[in-house]
Scaffold this active site. Structure first.
Site, PDB file in Angstrom:
ATOM      1  CB  VAL A 156      -0.971   0.007   1.201  1.00 35.93           C
ATOM      2  CG1 VAL A 156      -1.774   1.298   1.239  1.00 35.93           C
ATOM      3  CG2 VAL A 156      -1.910  -1.185   1.137  1.00 35.93           C
ATOM      4  CB  CYS A 157       3.894   2.186   1.924  1.00 36.57           C
ATOM      5  SG  CYS A 157       3.247   2.016   3.604  1.00 36.57           S
ATOM      6  CB  THR A 158       4.875   0.493  -3.114  1.00 36.27           C
ATOM      7  OG1 THR A 158       5.827  -0.111  -2.228  1.00 36.27           O
ATOM      8  CG2 THR A 158       5.501   0.657  -4.492  1.00 36.27           C
ATOM      9  CG  LEU A 181       5.709   7.359  -0.387  1.00 38.63           C
ATOM     10  CD1 LEU A 181       4.779   6.667   0.595  1.00 38.63           C
ATOM     11  CD2 LEU A 181       7.146   7.265   0.076  1.00 38.63           C
TER      12      LEU A 181
END
Length: 218
Positions: A44-46, A49
């Site tokens: 999810v973070c990828t 960002l």
């Protein structure tokens, strides 16, 4: 939400980032979006960002800077950026990402997840976001669980709302988007409204016969 919240001044911390050391009060010389992510090399973070990188020009048009945070090292961030840019072709992660291996910074910024921990039992950052004004005060905070990615259109929308409200005595109604009518603050009398908003305004006709719902364009 306990800790740092709307109306509070961001602490003037010195942080190590992918762009070198920086002092928060020096960096925040205009609108700034400070956001944390639980961990590098996570799905999810990828996506988040990457989308931040894709929207960087839109934030820049509004004079807003970006600053990411997580507990991973600078080297980890730099290696991860390659994955982010590969996932979002044509976009560059041009904003700094800060490291916080001791977890002290995320505590001061109220970005600690109450439940999520790494394999060693250390606290992880929440999926938090603060929009900070030029006065270095928090204007808006969003907090999501690790399972739910943020909506960058919403981040852009609320930034537009905050910036407009900082210039005029208005608020933005439900589902407002840039270009839609705004509502005049109840603290503004009708006489004052005529002077402040020479373009005119319309008043919603309500059963109460009160004229508090006034729309205008600014």
């Amino acid at each position: 939400m306990p800790g740092l919240t709307i109306g509070d001044t961001i602490p003037n911390l010195e942080v190590e980032t992918t762009h070198g050391k920086l002092k928060l009060h020096d960096y925040i010389d205009n609108w700034t979006i400070i956001f944390s992510h639980p961990a590098d090399f996570t799905p999810v973070c990828t996506t988040e960002l990457g989308k931040m990188a894709a929207y960087a020009d839109e934030f820049s048009k509004r004079g807003a800077k970006l600053l990411g945070f997580s507990c991973d090292s600078i080297q980890s961030h730099q290696d991860w950026i390659k994955d982010i840019e590969a996932y979002m072709p044509g976009c560059k992660v041009s904003y700094p990402i800060a490291a916080d291996p001791t977890r002290e910074i995320i505590k001061q910024l109220n970005m600690v997840d109450p439940d999520e921990k790494d394999p060693n039992g250390n606290q992880l950052p929440s999926r938090a976001l603060h929009i900070v004004g030029p006065d270095k005060k928090v204007k808006l905070s969003l907090l999501y669980p690790a399972t739910t990615g943020r909506n960058m259109d919403e981040v852009l929308r609320v930034l537009d709302s905050l910036q407009k409200a900082s210039k005029h005595k208005i608020a933005t109604p439900v589902n407002w988007r840039q270009g839609d009518p705004v509502v005049i603050s109840p603290s503004v009398s009708n006489e004052e409204a005529k002077q402040m908003f020479p373009q005119g305004y319309t008043t919603a006709q309500l059963p109460s016969n009160k004229d508090y719902l006034r729309f205008t364009n600014v």
